[in-house]
Design an enzyme around this catalytic site. Structure first.
Site, mmCIF file in Angstrom:
data_model
loop_
_atom_site.group_PDB
_atom_site.id
_atom_site.type_symbol
_atom_site.label_atom_id
_atom_site.label_comp_id
_atom_site.label_asym_id
_atom_site.label_seq_id
_atom_site.Cartn_x
_atom_site.Cartn_y
_atom_site.Cartn_z
ATOM 1 N N HIS A 158 -56.705 -15.229 -25.493
ATOM 2 C CA HIS A 158 -55.601 -14.750 -24.905
ATOM 3 C C HIS A 158 -54.439 -15.829 -24.590
ATOM 4 O O HIS A 158 -54.769 -16.918 -24.778
ATOM 5 C CB HIS A 158 -55.936 -14.081 -23.259
ATOM 6 C CG HIS A 158 -56.734 -14.816 -22.479
ATOM 7 N ND1 HIS A 158 -55.928 -15.834 -21.670
ATOM 8 C CD2 HIS A 158 -57.908 -15.104 -22.270
ATOM 9 C CE1 HIS A 158 -56.826 -16.587 -21.079
ATOM 10 N NE2 HIS A 158 -58.106 -16.220 -21.283
ATOM 11 N N CYS A 174 -63.428 -17.780 -21.942
ATOM 12 C CA CYS A 174 -62.360 -17.351 -22.871
ATOM 13 C C CYS A 174 -61.780 -18.564 -23.639
ATOM 14 O O CYS A 174 -61.752 -19.739 -22.986
ATOM 15 C CB CYS A 174 -61.404 -16.504 -22.013
ATOM 16 S SG CYS A 174 -62.122 -14.729 -21.535
#
Length: 208
Positions: A158, A174
Site C-alpha cells: 500500500h 505490510c
C-alpha cells in the site's frame, strides 16, 4: 487467516544502508536520517526511487518479487528486466516471507486496523470501525490486498502518508510504498498477480 509456521526465531534485520556519492561509502540510514533527507529533498534516496534494472528470474513478467532485506519491490518485465521500487517493511518481530497473490485492489482505500493492533495501539483503536480513504490514511493512495488462495492474509502492499519511511523497517508486516510508486504499480498489475516475499530470518507464511 492460515496459521503462520515460524522457522526458528525472528531475528533483527541488518541496519539499512545507502550509498553516499560524496564520500563514496555506504552509510547507515535510520529514521532520523530518513526524515532529514526527505525534508531536504522531498524524495527518498536515489536507490529507493522507481527505476528499471536488469533482473534475472524464472518468474514470468508481471510477478511481484519483494526483497525485504534490501527494501526493494521488483515487478518483473520482459527481456530480463524489472521495475524496482523502494519499500518500507515490517519492523523487528513483524517480518514474514511467502508466496501469495493479489486478491483485491482499491483506490484510496479505507483502513480498518486488525483487532491485534486495536488492542495495542490507542491511535488505531479510535479507527476500529474504519478510517476513510484520504491523504492522511495509513494505506495511502492505493492498496493491493494479499491473499492465500481465497483467504485474505491481512497483509497489504500500500501507499503511505509517511513517505520518509521508505527504506526502513517500520510496519506491522505490510509492504509500504510512496504514493506515486504504489499508483504506478497499481496501474501495471491485475488481480491474481503472484507475489513472492523474501526476508531473511522472518516468519514463513507460505513456502518459498
Amino acid at each position: 487467516m492460515a496459521a503462520v509456521a515460524v522457522l526458528g526465531p525472528i531475528v533483527a534485520l541488518a541496519q539499512t544502508q545507502i550509498y553516499d556519492p560524496k564520500t563514496r561509502t555506504w552509510v547507515d540510514y535510520d529514521k532520523k536520517k530518513a526524515r532529514q533527507y526527505y525534508a531536504r529533498n522531498n524524495l527518498p534516496p536515489e536507490a529507493f526511487r522507481m527505476q528499471t534494472v536488469p533482473f534475472r528470474t524464472a518468474e514470468p513478467p508481471g510477478t511481484i518479487i519483494i526483497d525485504g532485506n534490501q527494501h526493494f519491490l521488483y515487478l518483473t518485465q520482459p527481456g530480463g528486466q524489472a521495475i524496482r521500487y523502494g519499500i518500507g517493511v515490517g519492523r523487528e518481530g513483524f517480518g514474514w516471507a511467502g508466496i501469495v497473490r493479489v486478491g483485491r485492489m482499491a483506490e484510496w482505500p479505507t483502513w480498518t486496523p486488525p483487532a491485534e493492533m486495536v488492542a495495542r495501539d490507542a491511535n488505531a483503536a479510535k479507527w476500529a470501525a474504519g478510517m476513510p480513504g484520504g491523504p492522511d490514511n495509513p494505506l495511502g493512495a492505493r492498496a493491493l490486498y494479499l491473499f492465500d488462495g481465497n483467504q485474505d492474509t491481512i497483509y497489504r502492499i500500500h501507499g503511505t502518508a509517511e513517505p520518509w519511511t521508505i527504506g526502513l523497517d517500520v510496519s506491522s508486516g505490510c509492504i509500504r510504498m510512496n504514493n506515486n510508486d504504489i499508483t504506478d504499480l497499481y496501474s501495471r498489475i491485475k488481480i491474481g498477480a503472484k507475489v513472492i516475499v523474501l526476508m531473511q530470518g522472518a516468519a514463513l507464511y507460505k513456502g518459498v
